[in-house]
Motif scaffolding. Sequence first.
Motif, PDB file in Angstrom:
ATOM      1  N   TYR A   1       4.712   8.183 -14.056  1.00 34.98           N
ATOM      2  CA  TYR A   1       4.091   7.619 -12.857  1.00 34.98           C
ATOM      3  C   TYR A   1       4.303   8.623 -11.745  1.00 34.98           C
ATOM      4  CZ  TYR A   1       3.764   4.701  -8.660  1.00 34.98           C
ATOM      5  OH  TYR A   1       3.468   4.205  -7.420  1.00 34.98           O
ATOM      6  N   ARG A   2       3.236   9.220 -11.274  1.00 35.05           N
ATOM      7  CA  ARG A   2       3.292  10.243 -10.242  1.00 35.05           C
ATOM      8  C   ARG A   2       4.341  11.303 -10.587  1.00 35.05           C
ATOM      9  NH1 ARG A   2       3.517   7.408  -4.582  1.00 35.05           N
ATOM     10  NH2 ARG A   2       1.785   8.704  -3.941  1.00 35.05           N
TER      11      ARG A   2
ATOM     12  N   ARG B   1      11.290   1.136  -8.862  1.00 34.41           N
ATOM     13  CA  ARG B   1       9.870   1.171  -9.245  1.00 34.41           C
ATOM     14  C   ARG B   1       9.027   0.482  -8.165  1.00 34.41           C
ATOM     15  NH1 ARG B   1      10.101  -0.174 -15.792  1.00 34.41           N
ATOM     16  NH2 ARG B   1      12.162   0.743 -16.055  1.00 34.41           N
ATOM     17  N   SER B   2       9.531  -0.654  -7.697  1.00 32.80           N
ATOM     18  CA  SER B   2       8.800  -1.388  -6.670  1.00 32.80           C
ATOM     19  C   SER B   2       8.666  -0.553  -5.397  1.00 32.80           C
ATOM     20  CB  SER B   2       9.523  -2.702  -6.365  1.00 32.80           C
ATOM     21  OG  SER B   2       9.065  -3.252  -5.155  1.00 32.80           O
TER      22      SER B   2
ATOM     23  N   GLN C   1      -8.040   0.487  -2.304  1.00 29.36           N
ATOM     24  CA  GLN C   1      -8.291   1.700  -1.532  1.00 29.36           C
ATOM     25  C   GLN C   1      -8.494   2.863  -2.506  1.00 29.36           C
ATOM     26  OE1 GLN C   1      -8.428   1.699   1.806  1.00 29.36           O
ATOM     27  NE2 GLN C   1      -7.784  -0.452   2.007  1.00 29.36           N
ATOM     28  N   PRO C   2      -9.086   3.970  -1.991  1.00 33.57           N
ATOM     29  CA  PRO C   2      -9.262   5.119  -2.897  1.00 33.57           C
ATOM     30  C   PRO C   2      -7.941   5.648  -3.452  1.00 33.57           C
ATOM     31  CG  PRO C   2     -10.489   5.433  -0.844  1.00 33.57           C
ATOM     32  CD  PRO C   2      -9.667   4.191  -0.669  1.00 33.57           C
ATOM     33  N   ASP C   3      -6.840   5.462  -2.713  1.00 32.14           N
ATOM     34  CA  ASP C   3      -5.577   6.059  -3.172  1.00 32.14           C
ATOM     35  C   ASP C   3      -4.657   5.055  -3.875  1.00 32.14           C
ATOM     36  OD1 ASP C   3      -4.909   4.513  -1.019  1.00 32.14           O
ATOM     37  OD2 ASP C   3      -3.470   5.952  -0.189  1.00 32.14           O
ATOM     38  N   ASN C   4      -5.189   3.898  -4.264  1.00 31.58           N
ATOM     39  CA  ASN C   4      -4.346   3.005  -5.063  1.00 31.58           C
ATOM     40  C   ASN C   4      -5.130   2.465  -6.261  1.00 31.58           C
ATOM     41  OD1 ASN C   4      -5.903   0.811  -4.171  1.00 31.58           O
ATOM     42  ND2 ASN C   4      -4.418   0.234  -2.601  1.00 31.58           N
ATOM     43  N   ALA C   5      -4.414   1.850  -7.156  1.00 30.34           N
ATOM     44  CA  ALA C   5      -5.046   1.342  -8.373  1.00 30.34           C
ATOM     45  C   ALA C   5      -4.582  -0.081  -8.642  1.00 30.34           C
ATOM     46  CB  ALA C   5      -4.689   2.233  -9.560  1.00 30.34           C
TER      47      ALA C   5
END
Lengths: 198, 454
Positions: free
Chosen positions: A31-32, A44-45, A162-166
């Motif tokens: 993750y990232r 994680r949160s 948003q474009p930067d989240n999933a």
Amino acid sequence: MPLWDHGLESTFSKVLAGHPAYEVTGGEVLYRGENLFDMEPEVRSRAGIFLAFQYPLEIPGVSNVDFLRVAYNSKRKHEGLEELDAFDFDDLVQQKLEVVKMKPEFLSRSVNEGFSGGEKKRNEILQMAMLEPKLAILDETDSGLDIDALRIVAGGVNELSQPDNATLLITHYQRLLDYIVPDFVHVMEGGRILTTGG
Amino acid sequence: MSLQVSTISDLGIVSTASERRSACLKALLEMRSPSLAVPPWLQAHRDLAATKAQTLSIPSSRDEDWRFTDLSALVSAQFLSNTSAPFSIDLSEIKSFLIPEATHRLVFINGLYCSGLSEVADLPRGLFVGNLSAALQIESVAAALQNHWARQPEREDVFTLLNTASFNDTAVVYVEKNQEIAAPVQLLFLSLDGAGAIAAHPRGLIVAEKNSSVAVIEEYASLGFENNLCNAVTEVWLHDNAQMNHTRVQRESHAAFHMGKTVVSQARSSRYTCNVLSIGAKLSRHNLEIYQTGEQTETHLNGLTMIAGEQVGDLHSAIALTAPHGTTRQLHKCIVDDRAHAIFNGKVFVPQAAQMTDAGQLNRNLLLSPKARVDTKPQLEIVADNVRCTHGATVSQLADDEVFYLQSRGIDAESAQKLLVYAFAFEIISQIPIASLQETLAQWARRSPLEQNT
């Protein structure tokens, strides 16, 4: 494990969030750039993973607003930011209430205590709105919702997209998809993805 | 052969321990002031109790009622008489104990009345709040005293006898018939040490006459880190159709010994609610005894024992019904951390005469560490055949699911646990009808990240 979980997608979502009932025996999830399995659930949160529960927990005696403030400030601290004081926090939470069309009275009630199914799910989306996750996993968020609550929840999810989240939606039903149009669809069975389409 | 040897040495130990237990009680009895400036009937109670207590001793764990509560630390402790330690305490020193909602209060230190710290001016019509000598000056109150003082059942229990033999004064609350008292009354019993640990025997008497109602907060606390013995007895009488909300908080120092008795008689159609919080003392025992003497009587008991370290917290409750259509509801919770030990024993007696009883009892226990211990014993004795009686006891740890829910919102595991413990305690704390006291105790129970922001 619930019987309907034929696809093991609920299991998958809990593993991603770090549920202690599951032990990961192999593999990694990047993750990232970092392995999720090396992080405690709270880390994680704070790093941006959010799991909306199918059965959110009731916490009598802890007001919603206190709970949100502690959660929110944990994340701020993690990001090296100063904690918000009660006044600034209040302004922020009032805005976020709009997302899920909740009345301010909800804030002073104990977390999920005596909430209807729909109210609990809306409260999950409120938490999501506050924490602004990079990856939100909504586990059967549509189950047990009447049509009005479903619209509100779906509207909230769309607004937060948003474009930067999933957002990863787990569902067994079409009706949620009438309100939320996914970019990709994965069909899962027995823990394996059978097919993927966009 | 070896068996015989060990038997002899066991006997030797038993006899020494039993000697020490009776010596301890004798030493405590010797500290009593032989006479008080009280009427003969009251002096007679004292003397009779002293005579009876002479023949007894401090209980051992062989007594069924004391099976889980070991008093050997009390037996080996040394105490001084409460009158041996003169004190001068200023109102500013007890500010943190005062409850703003309570317009009237009585303050006792080591069982001795402190008129300068008490507030008994401008009592509303129909209410008397005062110490023994003040009560004896008013004819109607003096009469009520004589009719109620030391008249409760089970007054022959050893610690109650010790109190009756040794008390110096009494906190008296008397509500005349048909009077509804709006503001709560505070009874504050403080502990203060002298040249050493002090033994004190605070006493309370609350009488609510027919159709009256009152709320009383009874609190036991320490001014410092006292290792005193507080042996308290409070007698409560509710006459026909009277109502009382009683909050009893014991938060003495973690070095203290607390032996408490609350005994309540409820006449027909009376309604008694008791919120009991036991969070202090090294060793505490509270006997909470309710006698429903009339029909259609209601009793609500909410209890919280919240202890840690090496604390021992014991609640023995007994509800005796004697007449039809009685209702009782009891919820007692224990939260036990570290190596602490909680004991709950809840008796409910439903004899043949108590038909149509509706009795419910639940004891829920939360153990927070592997060494924490709870002994729970719900004990219902039901003879009547047309009744509804339920009871239950649960012992659990914090559920992983619950902690995980909070962790998944970014709250670390330790804070999550504190928050959940607080939530468990709050169910009882929220029953306290006095906002400031509820908030004080909630803050205490919270000890969590919430505090940092408020």
